[in-house]
Write an enzyme that holds these catalytic residues in place. Structure first.
Site, PDB file in Angstrom:
ATOM      1  N   GLN A  95      21.143 -14.883  47.262  1.00  0.00           N
ATOM      2  CA  GLN A  95      20.601 -14.515  45.941  1.00  0.00           C
ATOM      3  C   GLN A  95      21.448 -13.514  45.163  1.00  0.00           C
ATOM      4  O   GLN A  95      21.373 -13.447  43.954  1.00  0.00           O
ATOM      5  CB  GLN A  95      19.195 -13.902  46.115  1.00  0.00           C
ATOM      6  CG  GLN A  95      18.110 -14.923  46.339  1.00  0.00           C
ATOM      7  CD  GLN A  95      16.735 -14.259  46.345  1.00  0.00           C
ATOM      8  OE1 GLN A  95      16.603 -13.059  46.178  1.00  0.00           O
ATOM      9  NE2 GLN A  95      15.707 -15.056  46.554  1.00  0.00           N
ATOM     10  N   TYR A 122      21.830 -17.039  58.518  1.00  0.00           N
ATOM     11  CA  TYR A 122      21.655 -16.575  57.134  1.00  0.00           C
ATOM     12  C   TYR A 122      22.843 -17.001  56.260  1.00  0.00           C
ATOM     13  O   TYR A 122      23.990 -16.625  56.533  1.00  0.00           O
ATOM     14  CB  TYR A 122      21.500 -15.053  57.064  1.00  0.00           C
ATOM     15  CG  TYR A 122      20.220 -14.505  57.663  1.00  0.00           C
ATOM     16  CD1 TYR A 122      19.176 -15.346  58.045  1.00  0.00           C
ATOM     17  CD2 TYR A 122      20.046 -13.137  57.850  1.00  0.00           C
ATOM     18  CE1 TYR A 122      18.006 -14.841  58.591  1.00  0.00           C
ATOM     19  CE2 TYR A 122      18.869 -12.624  58.394  1.00  0.00           C
ATOM     20  CZ  TYR A 122      17.857 -13.487  58.768  1.00  0.00           C
ATOM     21  OH  TYR A 122      16.698 -12.979  59.312  1.00  0.00           O
ATOM     22  N   ARG A 221       9.899 -13.802  66.825  1.00  0.00           N
ATOM     23  CA  ARG A 221       8.874 -14.841  66.667  1.00  0.00           C
ATOM     24  C   ARG A 221       8.452 -15.458  68.011  1.00  0.00           C
ATOM     25  O   ARG A 221       8.122 -16.631  68.082  1.00  0.00           O
ATOM     26  CB  ARG A 221       9.345 -15.921  65.687  1.00  0.00           C
ATOM     27  CG  ARG A 221       9.725 -15.343  64.330  1.00  0.00           C
ATOM     28  CD  ARG A 221       9.713 -16.358  63.233  1.00  0.00           C
ATOM     29  NE  ARG A 221      10.574 -17.486  63.504  1.00  0.00           N
ATOM     30  CZ  ARG A 221      10.643 -18.572  62.733  1.00  0.00           C
ATOM     31  NH1 ARG A 221       9.886 -18.656  61.663  1.00  0.00           N
ATOM     32  NH2 ARG A 221      11.456 -19.548  63.011  1.00  0.00           N
ATOM     33  N   GLN A 246      10.889  -9.024  66.992  1.00  0.00           N
ATOM     34  CA  GLN A 246      10.860  -9.040  65.527  1.00  0.00           C
ATOM     35  C   GLN A 246       9.684  -9.910  65.111  1.00  0.00           C
ATOM     36  O   GLN A 246       9.598 -11.074  65.498  1.00  0.00           O
ATOM     37  CB  GLN A 246      12.165  -9.614  64.964  1.00  0.00           C
ATOM     38  CG  GLN A 246      13.248  -8.579  64.808  1.00  0.00           C
ATOM     39  CD  GLN A 246      14.305  -8.980  63.785  1.00  0.00           C
ATOM     40  OE1 GLN A 246      14.048  -9.760  62.878  1.00  0.00           O
ATOM     41  NE2 GLN A 246      15.499  -8.433  63.933  1.00  0.00           N
ATOM     42  N   SER A 276       9.231  -8.715  56.405  1.00  0.00           N
ATOM     43  CA  SER A 276       8.392  -9.188  55.299  1.00  0.00           C
ATOM     44  C   SER A 276       7.181  -8.285  55.028  1.00  0.00           C
ATOM     45  O   SER A 276       6.056  -8.766  54.913  1.00  0.00           O
ATOM     46  CB  SER A 276       7.904 -10.620  55.568  1.00  0.00           C
ATOM     47  OG  SER A 276       7.542 -11.256  54.370  1.00  0.00           O
ATOM     48  N   LYS A 286       3.701  -9.033  41.405  1.00  0.00           N
ATOM     49  CA  LYS A 286       4.345  -9.783  40.306  1.00  0.00           C
ATOM     50  C   LYS A 286       3.736 -11.178  40.099  1.00  0.00           C
ATOM     51  O   LYS A 286       3.992 -11.821  39.085  1.00  0.00           O
ATOM     52  CB  LYS A 286       5.852  -9.897  40.547  1.00  0.00           C
ATOM     53  CG  LYS A 286       6.270 -10.709  41.762  1.00  0.00           C
ATOM     54  CD  LYS A 286       7.787 -10.677  41.901  1.00  0.00           C
ATOM     55  CE  LYS A 286       8.244 -11.269  43.219  1.00  0.00           C
ATOM     56  NZ  LYS A 286       9.673 -11.029  43.479  1.00  0.00           N
TER      57      LYS A 286
END
Length: 399
Positions: A95, A122, A221, A246, A276, A286
């Site tokens: 991004q 990633y 996870r 994590q 997160s 938002k």
């Protein structure tokens, strides 16, 4: 911390038969000197014993004087990590530009953040490359950083994914090459692998640690049962167990971190690095009036997020966030700061990973440090009341 003192030949060793008279003849003060030295050693040991107890107590959470950043142990290991870390999931190589990535890392590092998290998957490996380039350019001391990466999806070939011994070793070597590092501090097994026996995973993780490619290993996870199995295998074969998990953790995702993982933390020392905290941006507020064009949920790959926001559950969540905003106002903080500080109230959470896409957002999120002392039992209770989703732990059933 244990302190041990060795008795050396300098008058502290017991004399053998026949030597006593010789020692007395040549040095009549030897015995009294030895006693005096022993008393000194005993006094030092005693004072160190009381000091180390206090020192360990203070170490549980310490604060950097210059930045206000707080540091905690990673699980029950001795590794000290900043309670806020920087993640690189959808930002580095995706991004944001490389320039903005450097700005974010600089702001984080100068604010006392030492934990930087990435993964081989990633942006197809670009996130690791950018992270490594920034570390090299900034000339930050490697010893001042805690770099973590995750393994599972390395490439398209059948042998380039999973947690088999081949991919754990080759995957980590690839990550280190991309980051231009000799080692990472923690390597995470990113999701459990049903195709690979647990013993093979634990042996491979032990191998990369023994080879100096990583300092620790953790899981990402995994269920509490899978983590417990890894720990049992490690103990059975004298291998190295994982130190942390994590896990996703925020206002609307609580069960695993609040009911399953605390037991593992107390029993086997596995802590939590949570991610997160703002639920992919949902908790920023938002999406209160729909999906803005510039938001992540408006992008094609995030159709699932759009559906989540627009669903009935999503609308209910927005209504709860409106109420939570009043608590934030009362504490003189923003809603994201409240959400991050709320995650950190949990004793098993070693660090919360932030995923910011611009400097302003990151600076705001780092401000959550100042809200932690305001997260009293009363405030936590108010939040619970609004959310209405507090999971029942085993302790609750005893009352």
């Amino acid at each position: 911390m244990q302190v041990s003192f060795a008795c050396t030949d300098h008058g502290l060793k017991a004399p053998r038969n026949g030597e006593h008279s010789k020692q007395n003849a040549t040095s009549p003060n030897t015995a009294s000197k030895a006693r005096a030295r022993f008393r000194t050693v005993a006094l030092i040991a005693r004072s160190l014993g009381s000091f180390t107890h206090r020192y360990h107590h203070n170490l549980k959470e310490s604060t950097a004087k210059l930045t206000g950043m707080k540091y905690r142990n990673l699980g029950k290991s001795g590794l000290r990590v900043s309670c806020l870390g920087l993640g690189t999931w959808v930002t580095f190589g995706g991004q944001i530009s490389d320039e903005v990535a450097e700005q974010l890392m600089t702001i984080a590092y100068e604010s006392g953040v030492n934990l930087f998290d990435t993964a081989e998957v990633y942006s197809g490996g670009k996130a690791e490359i950018i992270l490594g380039n920034i570390i090299k350019k900034k000339l930050w001391r490697r010893s001042s950083l805690v770099i973590t990466t995750k393994l599972y999806w390395g490439g398209k070939a059948e042998t380039e994914r999973g947690l088999n011994r081949k991919h754990i070793i080759e995957g980590l070597k690839g990550s280190l090459q991309r980051m231009q590092l000799e080692y990472v501090d923690v390597v995470f097994a990113n999701r459990p692998d049903s195709n690979t026996p647990m013993e093979e995973i634990v042996r491979a993780m032990t191998h990369v640690i023994n080879q100096g490619m990583s300092m620790y290993w953790g899981t990402s996870r995994w269920s509490a049962m899978e983590i417990m199995e890894a720990y049992s295998v490690a103990r059975q074969f004298n291998l190295i167990p994982p130190v942390c998990e994590q896990a996703e953790y925020h206002f609307f995702q609580r069960d695993k971190v609040e009911t399953q993982l605390p037991e593992l933390y107390h029993k086997i020392g596995v802590g939590v690095v949570s991610w997160s905290p703002l639920a992919c941006g949902i908790i920023t507020g938002k999406y209160e009036n729909g999906v803005p064009e510039s938001s992540r949920a408006s992008m094609k790959p995030y159709q699932w997020l759009r559906e989540k926001v627009m669903s009935e559950d999503g609308r209910k969540q927005q209504a709860k966030l409106k109420e939570l905003a009043h608590i934030a106002e009362k504490l003189s903080c923003t809603l994201p700061q409240l959400a991050i500080a709320w995650c950190l109230r949990n004793e098993g959470v070693s660090s919360v990973l932030l995923g910011s896409s611009n400097p302003t957002q990151l600076t705001e999120n780092l401000g959550a440090i100042l809200v932690i002392p305001k997260m009293t039992a009363g405030i936590a209770s108010e939040v619970d009341h609004i959310l209405g989703n507090r999971p029942h732990s085993k302790k609750d059933y005893h009352h």
